[in-house]
Scaffold this motif. Structure first.
Motif, PDB file in Angstrom:
ATOM      1  N   ASP C 167       6.341  15.283 -18.614  1.00 32.17           N
ATOM      2  CA  ASP C 167       4.738  15.360 -18.172  1.00 32.17           C
ATOM      3  C   ASP C 167       4.238  14.201 -19.223  1.00 32.17           C
ATOM      4  O   ASP C 167       4.233  14.435 -20.432  1.00 32.17           O
ATOM      5  CB  ASP C 167       4.045  16.554 -18.182  1.00 32.17           C
ATOM      6  N   PRO C 168       3.582  13.219 -18.834  1.00 27.69           N
ATOM      7  CA  PRO C 168       2.858  12.081 -19.731  1.00 27.69           C
ATOM      8  C   PRO C 168       2.066  13.142 -20.483  1.00 27.69           C
ATOM      9  O   PRO C 168       1.858  12.586 -21.813  1.00 27.69           O
ATOM     10  CB  PRO C 168       2.178  11.116 -18.774  1.00 27.69           C
ATOM     11  N   ARG C 169       1.497  14.016 -20.396  1.00 30.11           N
ATOM     12  CA  ARG C 169       0.432  14.772 -21.229  1.00 30.11           C
ATOM     13  C   ARG C 169       0.970  15.737 -22.199  1.00 30.11           C
ATOM     14  O   ARG C 169       0.593  16.229 -23.077  1.00 30.11           O
ATOM     15  CB  ARG C 169      -0.049  16.013 -20.078  1.00 30.11           C
ATOM     16  N   ASP C 170       2.388  15.838 -22.302  1.00 34.61           N
ATOM     17  CA  ASP C 170       3.231  16.639 -23.181  1.00 34.61           C
ATOM     18  C   ASP C 170       3.881  15.693 -24.159  1.00 34.61           C
ATOM     19  O   ASP C 170       4.387  16.043 -25.184  1.00 34.61           O
ATOM     20  CB  ASP C 170       4.381  17.491 -22.614  1.00 34.61           C
ATOM     21  N   ASN C 190       9.869   7.703 -13.339  1.00 36.43           N
ATOM     22  CA  ASN C 190       8.476   8.158 -13.366  1.00 36.43           C
ATOM     23  C   ASN C 190       7.819   7.309 -14.413  1.00 36.43           C
ATOM     24  O   ASN C 190       7.922   7.451 -15.678  1.00 36.43           O
ATOM     25  CB  ASN C 190       8.587   9.645 -14.019  1.00 36.43           C
ATOM     26  N   PHE C 191       7.353   6.203 -13.847  1.00 37.79           N
ATOM     27  CA  PHE C 191       6.844   5.107 -14.525  1.00 37.79           C
ATOM     28  C   PHE C 191       5.860   5.351 -15.827  1.00 37.79           C
ATOM     29  O   PHE C 191       5.820   4.836 -16.782  1.00 37.79           O
ATOM     30  CB  PHE C 191       6.557   4.003 -13.742  1.00 37.79           C
ATOM     31  N   ARG C 192       4.895   6.342 -15.325  1.00 40.39           N
ATOM     32  CA  ARG C 192       3.868   6.837 -16.155  1.00 40.39           C
ATOM     33  C   ARG C 192       4.410   7.506 -17.761  1.00 40.39           C
ATOM     34  O   ARG C 192       3.887   6.949 -18.757  1.00 40.39           O
ATOM     35  CB  ARG C 192       2.862   7.461 -15.683  1.00 40.39           C
ATOM     36  N   GLU C 196       4.403   6.093 -21.495  1.00 42.53           N
ATOM     37  CA  GLU C 196       4.001   6.942 -22.254  1.00 42.53           C
ATOM     38  C   GLU C 196       4.956   6.968 -23.498  1.00 42.53           C
ATOM     39  O   GLU C 196       4.695   7.128 -24.888  1.00 42.53           O
ATOM     40  CB  GLU C 196       3.802   8.375 -21.921  1.00 42.53           C
ATOM     41  N   TYR C 223      10.639  -1.077 -18.684  1.00 47.31           N
ATOM     42  CA  TYR C 223       9.372  -0.403 -18.914  1.00 47.31           C
ATOM     43  C   TYR C 223       9.199   0.118 -20.439  1.00 47.31           C
ATOM     44  O   TYR C 223       8.063  -0.107 -20.955  1.00 47.31           O
ATOM     45  CB  TYR C 223       9.097   1.014 -18.075  1.00 47.31           C
TER      46      TYR C 223
ATOM     47  N   PRO D 136       8.235  -3.560 -14.407  1.00 48.45           N
ATOM     48  CA  PRO D 136       7.044  -3.337 -15.112  1.00 48.45           C
ATOM     49  C   PRO D 136       6.386  -4.757 -14.961  1.00 48.45           C
ATOM     50  O   PRO D 136       5.097  -4.715 -14.969  1.00 48.45           O
ATOM     51  CB  PRO D 136       7.506  -3.179 -16.507  1.00 48.45           C
ATOM     52  N   ARG D 169      -2.557  13.255 -14.246  1.00 53.72           N
ATOM     53  CA  ARG D 169      -3.865  13.006 -14.760  1.00 53.72           C
ATOM     54  C   ARG D 169      -4.752  12.481 -13.672  1.00 53.72           C
ATOM     55  O   ARG D 169      -5.819  12.257 -14.156  1.00 53.72           O
ATOM     56  CB  ARG D 169      -3.687  12.254 -16.045  1.00 53.72           C
ATOM     57  N   ASN D 187       8.891  10.356  -6.983  1.00 52.37           N
ATOM     58  CA  ASN D 187       8.312  11.491  -7.683  1.00 52.37           C
ATOM     59  C   ASN D 187       8.574  12.876  -6.988  1.00 52.37           C
ATOM     60  O   ASN D 187       7.997  13.826  -7.198  1.00 52.37           O
ATOM     61  CB  ASN D 187       6.786  11.184  -7.855  1.00 52.37           C
ATOM     62  N   ARG D 192       5.814  18.581 -12.337  1.00 49.61           N
ATOM     63  CA  ARG D 192       4.486  18.702 -12.788  1.00 49.61           C
ATOM     64  C   ARG D 192       3.465  17.952 -11.697  1.00 49.61           C
ATOM     65  O   ARG D 192       2.440  18.484 -11.683  1.00 49.61           O
ATOM     66  CB  ARG D 192       4.169  18.213 -14.103  1.00 49.61           C
TER      67      ARG D 192
END
Lengths: 336, 336, 336, 336
Positions: C167-170, C190-192, C196, C223, D136, D169, D187, D192
């Protein structure tokens, strides 16, 4: 065989399946789970199309328990089969290298290649006289003339020869000339051809089909053994996948899977497996390291003019380099 | 053909490729891009293995420009080919339904099925006398006796019959009895068999191989046309994928792809395509809606006892329901 | 880019394509063949969706000439990238072994495993704290607590640690604890998340997606590099095919394909690649023989009780045997 | 769960497996066949990694009996779920058409497209503001600005809107603007993100992963339902196969397979499924004929200039033709 019933199957549905199984010669053994009932069917393995029981009401799925092959399996014959091709033994521990051009093009080409691969250490000479080609306009092989060039190359070098048969009507002719008959990937499920080579009295090199499972491949070998011939070498040559950077995807894990399930030797063809000559040597090394009984490699004196599969053929110098690499890995594998 | 050079290819590399192309009878046309050079090769399409030029130094890839098939392509023959099987025409706008059991098992089974599918509106009767089976222990077909039952079923119902040939040596026998010869998926690249049916004087039903591309399938048809026979119907029967909830994955988009590229009619076999009888009717409707020239369906009086492919066979009542559904979609397709 | 026109394209069609290409900033170069016209378009590689030109009348196909990746490619940076994970270097010639359990389950399990793999010669410790699981009811990992156990195992053994972020948040949290961040197969696009980890300042282990082409895999690495991080190790972990005797099909030829096209190191994960512990050691040997920069292996003190991926995990004794085998092949590869 | 033992398993091996099963909370039921022993394990379905028992000596394979999903399955909820998107109901019998561009490019483009698809009879408007792109360097979407254009298009036409979320997010932001949140193929196993949209209070359009099995797809939906949201529409969009004449292979049989196993509605996206605009209308007809609850189609006022997926986009006129075709088949399907 295990019959899994749906959660909504009734007592009557279960009874009907049990009855049908008994009619077909099975003993049944029913397990009532919390949500699903499962019926074990014990007995005669020869019943042909048991999966048809799935059409009865309340049946969710059928799970076979027995392997579909017998003769090629390890369960009945644990010890490895040795295949003898001329004076060469495949399956006996030594890594066997089969080399030569995709297609026999001329006597000169065959002699030049045969001498070079012999000098580099190859054990068996390959070359196609009957070529199965995707296009009717592509070179289809020199046929009987090609067989004679192979025989001449054997006479000169002493290397046994392997060549492909593509028609049941040609098997006798091929068997008269060759030391080993190849069944190509496109003919892995040409069952009449399999029966014919099963009766031809020569060892068989059975390539895996373009998109065959390991089980289907072993069943193809079962046809040959069932016809009376246990001198079979399996050849992994890449399977069809979505990946386009190589012509096929070599499934090297098929080598230990075959070895776990069958007593037959198994080799790898990295030339067809990759379709790209630069990848042939690394994949040949990997084939030896995974435990293959040998490798088969396409070699041509001048790949850029080859009538067939030039892009995946090694030239004579690069084949010599491959041999050195293969021997290095084979020596490491043989070390205690 | 376009030859793409690597960014690091030298002038000398480029010159050598141009020379080789000229030797091979091409005119060359070189485009110097910012990073890569591209050489267009114009000329003789009959050169066989041009891809071998990729082994020359500095060559990155080869891009073929011409389609590999000629006779089956739309470019030379834009109008659709009509295939006549007995008194039935395939490719003429009407949706043709071929129905019958996987295998001919007995005269009674054939007659009961033939009468029922005729009554429900089917146009052609199918039934296998020579069966290519994955296992040597599975039912291999009644062979010539099966052909005679088919002939008797035709006599009684008037339906033309289609049945499979699996060996070049049997083609003449099959051609004597049947109105159309089927080439099964496992034999799509049995080139000797293709040549034989190309000369047999009967229409051919050519199934797509288990993992054949549309282009390889059209090349198989090219073998038949090249041998003198343009009465070919292509049959999509599902391709091999990773998905296990169905036996194969029906590639319905292959129908318009074939129709765009070839003048040959194309039908769909949802029985082999899915392997599950409950999916046959929805997929038959979809096949008609995508524009197929017909469908081929397996029908058996008692699927739970079928000697072959019971799980995917419709019983007689369900086949009648399928016909009603197919006709509904066909009528909608024909409406202005 | 090469635009191939259909045989029936008119002069007007050709003119319209040329005009559009010029509008888009290309210089055009048209080759008139015997049957087809081909237009070479030279220029700005940044134009985004050039393939849309295929919708213009008379266009048959578009052939890209340039590779879609820049930063990860060999063309701009021929020399190999060295990736430094703690005190370990990947890509420098030594075969690096990463080992540890699928999931961190407890401190005891991590310490026992870490000591054993270190003693056997492993270089980096793996263990999942955040687990992407197919089922919401499966063990999802100990999360931050798991990271702390990994840190403790590193303190005790000195082995650098790699663990997955999902997860980008982790990413920030994972980067604080781990020496290398793993991107799992399911998150390869999962490009985000890729962006990150591109900014997280730690090396990245990028697994190939379940059914990703080599090109898509390299684009995923692009990426990460584009976000500022060139410390990337690619990990082949098997691709999805029709074969069911293994969980995935390990595509070992991807290793030399990547090495030809990219400067990034590439390792192999035979545990996920095969899904069967008995196949892990032979495939690890093959990975080294094909030229991989390392292998990653799942190890568990008691696979039969593992909360995740037990069937493919080696126990501690079998891992020691694997190390001996891998070292034998690595030594052969390093010999002159 | 059924545990199949090898033919050579000893009494002791069998006893050890039984003991371990009992420890894990199962009741066991052992069937002694002629060659193999089979152990039925009845009980707690929540045990997580039972497959690990395969590492015990003498175990040949594990056969799960229960489906891995609960909430999305038909077994616990036989009646179909209706999904309400604004004023539109999916799953209620009417074929729902979702149309719009791949990417939101400008307000003009959105308004022109929205008015045209509404006039032609579409029910829901689509358009991507956050774009997951393989490169990208490709257009990544207008993000929040794109959401505002979608909202404006909804205000003008009254069509509810669906758009993709690619990052946990962003889910809250997307949920504030859109009537339905799309989870893209790449995805499908971004767990998540699935959990986040499960809590977002808006219906979800869940695309099948690039190479996901039907079972994995349903397990992804299970994540969303497990997080509290049953308003889920599944979308078949083609799977990855070896065939290259289309971008993906549309698996239409997945529609009845899903409908048999799940109560959730399922639609088809023939634009991504084929990648070729000429194939979109025939495949949309087939999707309706197979029984899909709707279709999703990419439409652009000028496909040749689209910033994303131009080759597979219909222009406005061709979309109107598609609607007429789809309605013809839908009417036939609805007829008694």
């Amino acid at each position: 065989m295990i019959v899994v019933m749906t959660p909504s199957a009734t007592r009557e549905d279960i009874r009907r399946v049990e009855e049908r199984l008994v009619e077909l010669g099975f003993k049944t053994h029913t397990i009532y789970g919390q949500e699903k009932t499962v019926i074990g069917a014990i007995g005669d393995k020869k019943v042909l199309s048991m999966e048809a029981i799935i059409t009865l009401p309340g049946v969710e799925k059928i799970v076979p328990i027995m392997k579909p092959y017998k003769r090629v399996g390890r369960e009945l014959k644990p010890e490895k089969t040795l295949v003898r091709v001329g004076n060469v033994t495949i399956g006996g521990g030594e890594v066997v290298v089969i080399a030569g051009p995709c297609a026999v093009e001329s006597l000169d080409q065959m002699l030049e290649t045969a001498k070079a691969v012999k000098a580099a250490g190859a054990h068996i000479l390959r070359g196609g006289a009957f070529k199965p080609r995707t296009s009717p306009y592509a070179f289809q092989g020199l046929e009987e003339e090609g067989l004679q060039y192979l025989v001449e190359a054997r006479r000169v070098t002493g290397l046994p020869i392997v060549t492909e048969a593509v028609d049941p009507r040609d098997v006798e002719l091929v068997a008269e000339h060759a030391d080993m008959i190849q069944i190509g990937a496109r003919n892995m499920q040409n069952f009449r051809l399999l029966k014919e080579v099963g009766m031809a009295g020569k060892p068989v090199l059975l390539k895996r089909g373009l998109a065959a499972t390991v089980e289907e491949w072993l069943m193809a070998a079962e046809y040959i053994m069932d016809a009376g011939n246990d001198q079979i070498v399996l050849c992994e040559r890449g399977i069809r996948t979505y990946e386009t950077s190589t012509r096929n995807t070599v499934d090297l894990s098929a080598v230990p899977v075959v070895q776990e399930n069958s007593h037959l030797p198994v080799i790898v063809d990295p030339s067809h497996g990759t379709g790209i000559w630069k990848l042939v040597t690394p994949m040949a090394r990997a084939a030896v390291a995974v435990g293959a009984d040998g490798v088969m490699v396409e070699v041509h004196p001048d790949p850029a003019t080859a009538l067939c599969d030039g892009p995946q053929s090694l030239n004579l110098e690069n084949f010599a380099l491959l041999m050195a690499e293969v021997q290095k890995i084979a020596a490491a594998m043989a070390a205690p």
